[in-house]
Enzyme design. Structure first.
Site, PDB file in Angstrom:
ATOM      1  N   GLN A  88      26.600 -52.532  30.059  1.00 11.14           N
ATOM      2  CA  GLN A  88      26.732 -53.022  28.688  1.00 11.14           C
ATOM      3  C   GLN A  88      27.506 -54.262  29.117  1.00 11.14           C
ATOM      4  O   GLN A  88      27.211 -55.386  28.151  1.00 11.14           O
ATOM      5  CB  GLN A  88      27.363 -52.181  27.635  1.00 11.14           C
TER       6      GLN A  88
ATOM      7  N   HIS B  79      29.773 -39.425  10.639  1.00 16.81           N
ATOM      8  CA  HIS B  79      31.347 -39.333  11.070  1.00 16.81           C
ATOM      9  C   HIS B  79      31.681 -40.783  11.752  1.00 16.81           C
ATOM     10  O   HIS B  79      32.914 -40.876  11.731  1.00 16.81           O
ATOM     11  CB  HIS B  79      31.729 -38.446  12.038  1.00 16.81           C
TER      12      HIS B  79
ATOM     13  N   GLU C 239      28.439 -49.186  33.778  1.00 11.63           N
ATOM     14  CA  GLU C 239      28.881 -50.085  32.967  1.00 11.63           C
ATOM     15  C   GLU C 239      28.192 -51.441  32.540  1.00 11.63           C
ATOM     16  O   GLU C 239      28.530 -52.468  32.422  1.00 11.63           O
ATOM     17  CB  GLU C 239      30.362 -50.650  33.171  1.00 11.63           C
TER      18      GLU C 239
ATOM     19  N   THR D 114      28.171 -41.712  34.388  1.00  9.60           N
ATOM     20  CA  THR D 114      28.737 -41.918  35.718  1.00  9.60           C
ATOM     21  C   THR D 114      28.754 -40.897  36.737  1.00  9.60           C
ATOM     22  O   THR D 114      27.994 -40.841  38.033  1.00  9.60           O
ATOM     23  CB  THR D 114      30.268 -42.011  35.619  1.00  9.60           C
TER      24      THR D 114
ATOM     25  N   SER E  67      29.305 -39.196  27.980  1.00  9.29           N
ATOM     26  CA  SER E  67      28.005 -38.670  28.071  1.00  9.29           C
ATOM     27  C   SER E  67      27.491 -38.026  29.414  1.00  9.29           C
ATOM     28  O   SER E  67      26.554 -37.937  29.557  1.00  9.29           O
ATOM     29  CB  SER E  67      26.900 -39.545  27.191  1.00  9.29           C
ATOM     30  N   GLY E  68      28.176 -38.302  30.265  1.00  9.52           N
ATOM     31  CA  GLY E  68      28.175 -38.132  31.843  1.00  9.52           C
ATOM     32  C   GLY E  68      27.032 -39.248  32.409  1.00  9.52           C
ATOM     33  O   GLY E  68      26.533 -38.659  33.664  1.00  9.52           O
TER      34      GLY E  68
HETATM   35 ZN   LIG Z   1      29.263 -35.796  13.312  1.00 13.79          ZN
END
Ligand SMILES: [Zn+2]
EC number: 2.7.1.21
Length: 193
Positions: free
Chosen positions: A88, A183, A86, A16, A13-14
């Site tokens: 998390q 998904h 990072e 960094t 998601s950009g």
């Molecule tokens: Zn999806």
């Protein structure tokens, strides 16, 4: 007043790139920053922040026992901002230290990282940042399989989705894919890895 920011997003998601951009903006004005990252992630070398588009910078590695507060308090030059990648992977103690950096040193801290793991549970660092942060922002990206927002992380191994296993597995042959909720539970079968 300094604040503790938690900016989360899924893989790719950009995050960094955002860190490197913020650092650049400060430094261009002659305002030094501190860049730190989890000592757990050594994929790009120990203490390196690197983005998928090839930009990289050295960073101070954070172990789960590190006293981040004292480290920042004892720096010769007080930084204008502390940037964490990072996040998390931080421990509960690390996050409490960051809150003290904000409250007692009046230095803003911006922590970037994932929110949920591939089993859709919070990481330890994410949990305490959600609890302690002053400002929480989502860095948005879209699902790999449709145009909905990606809110989850799908782990695949050899092209097959995996929903169980160790939370932190670095350097294996698994791939992490940003996906929407639908998904996540029903990924289309993979053509190839
Ligand atoms: Zn999806």
């Amino acid at each position: 007043m300094a604040q503790l920011y938690y900016k989360y997003g899924t893989m790719n998601s950009g995050k960094t790139i955002e860190i490197l951009k913020v650092a650049h903006n400060y430094e261009e004005q002659g305002k030094p920053v501190v860049i730190m990252t989890s000592a757990l992630d050594t994929r790009d070398g120990f203490g390196v922040v690197s983005s998928r588009i090839g930009m990289r910078r050295e960073a101070i590695p954070i172990s789960s026992e590190m006293d981040i507060f004292t480290f920042i308090a004892q720096m010769d030059t007080k930084p204008y901002c502390v940037l964490i990648d990072e996040c998390q992977f931080l421990s509960k103690q690390n996050v409490y230290d960051l809150a003290r950096v904000v409250d007692h040193l009046n230095v803003p801290v911006m922590a970037f990282g994932l929110k949920n793991d591939f089993q859709n549970e919070l990481f330890e660092g994410s949990k305490y940042l959600l609890l302690l942060a002053d400002k929480i922002d989502e860095i948005k990206t879209i699902c790999q399989y449709c145009s909905k927002k990606a809110t989850m992380v799908l782990r695949t191994e050899n092209g097959k989705p995996v929903y169980e296993g160790a939370q932190i597995q670095i350097g294996g042959n698994e791939t992490y894919i940003p996906v929407c909720r639908k998904h996540y539970f029903h990924p289309p079968s993979q053509q190839k890895t």
